[in-house]
Scaffold this motif. Sequence first.
Motif, PDB file in Angstrom:
ATOM      1  N   LEU A   1       0.840  -1.210   0.000  1.00 32.39           N
ATOM      2  CA  LEU A   1       0.000   0.000   0.000  1.00 32.39           C
ATOM      3  C   LEU A   1       0.869   1.252   0.000  1.00 32.39           C
ATOM      4  O   LEU A   1       0.670   2.168  -0.784  1.00 32.39           O
ATOM      5  N   ILE A   2       1.892   1.278   0.900  1.00 35.10           N
ATOM      6  CA  ILE A   2       2.797   2.434   0.945  1.00 35.10           C
ATOM      7  C   ILE A   2       3.581   2.510  -0.356  1.00 35.10           C
ATOM      8  O   ILE A   2       3.893   3.575  -0.848  1.00 35.10           O
ATOM      9  N   GLY A   3       3.856   1.320  -0.920  1.00 39.39           N
ATOM     10  CA  GLY A   3       4.705   1.226  -2.105  1.00 39.39           C
ATOM     11  C   GLY A   3       4.242   2.100  -3.251  1.00 39.39           C
ATOM     12  O   GLY A   3       5.062   2.679  -3.961  1.00 39.39           O
ATOM     13  N   VAL A   4       2.926   2.222  -3.432  1.00 43.03           N
ATOM     14  CA  VAL A   4       2.392   3.046  -4.523  1.00 43.03           C
ATOM     15  C   VAL A   4       2.884   4.479  -4.374  1.00 43.03           C
ATOM     16  O   VAL A   4       3.387   5.087  -5.308  1.00 43.03           O
ATOM     17  N   GLY A   5       2.777   4.996  -3.142  1.00 41.30           N
ATOM     18  CA  GLY A   5       3.236   6.359  -2.880  1.00 41.30           C
ATOM     19  C   GLY A   5       4.728   6.493  -3.097  1.00 41.30           C
ATOM     20  O   GLY A   5       5.194   7.458  -3.709  1.00 41.30           O
ATOM     21  N   ILE A   6       5.484   5.482  -2.648  1.00 39.50           N
ATOM     22  CA  ILE A   6       6.940   5.530  -2.801  1.00 39.50           C
ATOM     23  C   ILE A   6       7.315   5.543  -4.278  1.00 39.50           C
ATOM     24  O   ILE A   6       8.151   6.331  -4.713  1.00 39.50           O
ATOM     25  N   ASP A   7       6.617   4.686  -5.056  1.00 37.73           N
ATOM     26  CA  ASP A   7       6.898   4.654  -6.500  1.00 37.73           C
ATOM     27  C   ASP A   7       6.662   6.013  -7.142  1.00 37.73           C
ATOM     28  O   ASP A   7       7.482   6.494  -7.916  1.00 37.73           O
ATOM     29  N   THR A   8       5.528   6.628  -6.790  1.00 43.33           N
ATOM     30  CA  THR A   8       5.194   7.936  -7.371  1.00 43.33           C
ATOM     31  C   THR A   8       6.280   8.948  -7.050  1.00 43.33           C
ATOM     32  O   THR A   8       6.769   9.645  -7.934  1.00 43.33           O
ATOM     33  N   LEU A   9       6.654   8.989  -5.784  1.00 40.26           N
ATOM     34  CA  LEU A   9       7.688   9.944  -5.370  1.00 40.26           C
ATOM     35  C   LEU A   9       9.010   9.669  -6.070  1.00 40.26           C
ATOM     36  O   LEU A   9       9.720  10.587  -6.468  1.00 40.26           O
ATOM     37  N   GLN A  10       9.293   8.377  -6.228  1.00 34.14           N
ATOM     38  CA  GLN A  10      10.544   7.994  -6.872  1.00 34.14           C
ATOM     39  C   GLN A  10      10.594   8.523  -8.311  1.00 34.14           C
ATOM     40  O   GLN A  10      11.596   9.084  -8.731  1.00 34.14           O
ATOM     41  N   TRP A  11       9.474   8.359  -9.025  1.00 33.95           N
ATOM     42  CA  TRP A  11       9.423   8.861 -10.397  1.00 33.95           C
ATOM     43  C   TRP A  11       9.536  10.371 -10.416  1.00 33.95           C
ATOM     44  O   TRP A  11      10.164  10.953 -11.297  1.00 33.95           O
TER      45      TRP A  11
END
Lengths: 208, 404
Positions: free
Chosen positions: B268-278
């Motif tokens: 669930l957190i991963g989605v946010g992390i991915d977005t921030l990473q991009w």
Amino acid sequence: MIEVNALAHVYDKGRRLKFPSWEIADMEQWLLLGASGSGKSTLLNIISGLLKPSQGGVLINGTDLYTLPAREQDRFRGRHIGIVFQRPHLIRSLNVLDNLELAAVMAGLPIDYERNLSLLADLDIAELAKNYPDELSQGQLQRVSVARALVNRPDLLIADEPTSSLDDENASQVIQMLTTQAKDNGAALIIATHDGRVKNHITKTYLL
Amino acid sequence: MNIFKISSKNLVRNKLTTVLNIILVAFGVGILSILFLASTQINNKLEKNAKDIDLVVGAKGSPLQLILSSVYHIDYPTGNIPAKDANKLMHNPMVKRAVPLALGDNYNGYRIVGTDSTFSNLYGLSIQKGSFWQKDLEVTLGSTVAITSGLKIGDSFFGAHGLTGNGDVHKQHAYQVKGILKPQGNITDNLILTNIGSVYKMHEEKHAEGHSHSAAEEAKEINDKQITALLIQYKSPMSVILFPRMVNQSTNMQAASPAMESARLFSLIGVGIDTLQWFAIFIMGIAALSIFISLYNAMKERKYDLAIMRCLGASKSKLFFLVMFEGVLVTFIGACLGLLIGHAALELIGSYQESSQAKLTGLTAVPQEMYLILIGLVIGAFASLIPAMQIYKVDIAQTLTKDR
């Protein structure tokens, strides 16, 4: 010391320039005379190793400059030839002293702080050592560029149209400065000009 | 006087452009380093705290909530389960070790956990000073609790009802500190441990005020007692499938696996992390573009400088290196600044975080951060490659003969 033999250069656009043979001995002072467009700058660029001629060669102390590898040519130019351009062309982000030191660094020679200071003193600009080029007048800039050309104790000092934008008094001062500095530093001197005022100071001429 | 000085002087001369480029790189690297640090720290905490716990049994409700409340001590419990039923499970042949938990009170935000000696076996706790709790109302403090609260052995304090806040203080009984644990680097540093009886005592008095209990009634009541959850370790991996199904189907309780639930949480957190990473990668891209454009534009003016240096005897490769070095220097400074910003920001976030259990810190580093600096250098080299290549094209003789 310098021999120019059967030299000719053809520009891309098809303009062909031929140069008579020329021999310059140690510490000789020469005028390179010619109307604009007669190839003065081209010849100077060829002598200083910046422009490879289409024909002929430049022998400096017996070695043909253009048979050396590119790196050696750069090195040779840095150590043996000092050039004073029409415009001073100093590095604007560096102060006067740093500009002089740059000449030694680029030629791969050690920095001689004392010599740089005494050069500036000889040219009456010792107090400008820490100033930046933007803060100097045109005349002062030219003095700095003469000092820079002499930093590495060159065998040959080349000046390209040093007086073109100066009045009579300043022009004579600059010629005076170039001839004395060349003599004091043991260098031969070539002044390229189409300016008649210079003729009074130097007798040997090479006409294009 | 050397190449470093020439480059840095030139960068200082074009202050605004340099600062803009440094900031762009710093932000990109900063965001990436926060992401690296935070996700590593969260992941570490999740793993460390759930180590050796195969299953949690608690009241029906959200399995994630059950895990969060009884393993990570973050969320509120789903409710209570009858001690009797829990007892049955504890003696199931598939269970190697079962740890009962009774939650409900806190002291200054630190949870008071009623449990028994199996808890210290599960987490491998050892004592730094004093001893483990033995009787009712005796407690052993986690190391962080001891440091921040200033409580020492022999001190006593009142617990407050609920898992946060000091609203409803249990004034009837004071806990007495018996010992302090060695720092474990996991959740137990932030817990106050006592026996289950103490927790019962606290809450029983409240309701029983004015009543007098006979011994028989009390014995009966203890049997009716409830606990919050049960941490279970299996005897063999075989039980992974059987045991939870048994709990979920045949009892009124639910079983949740920490491994599964924390994986779910992380995805669930991963989605946010991915977005921030991009987003961070996007900023780094912009930084590269900006460095490229500013170096490329500067080349028009610097052509004279570089031609002069060539006249003074510098080789082409030396000047190529000079231009490259400038780009790389900007990104290197930017990357280092970015790491600093990342760590400082995370430390700041950590200091504003209320839950002491999941606190983030900027004072640790992860090896991936070295890659960030490397990426910065690569970006700088990449962005300055084309401007630097121009050195090979410049016609010195022509440049210097022409007027500026």
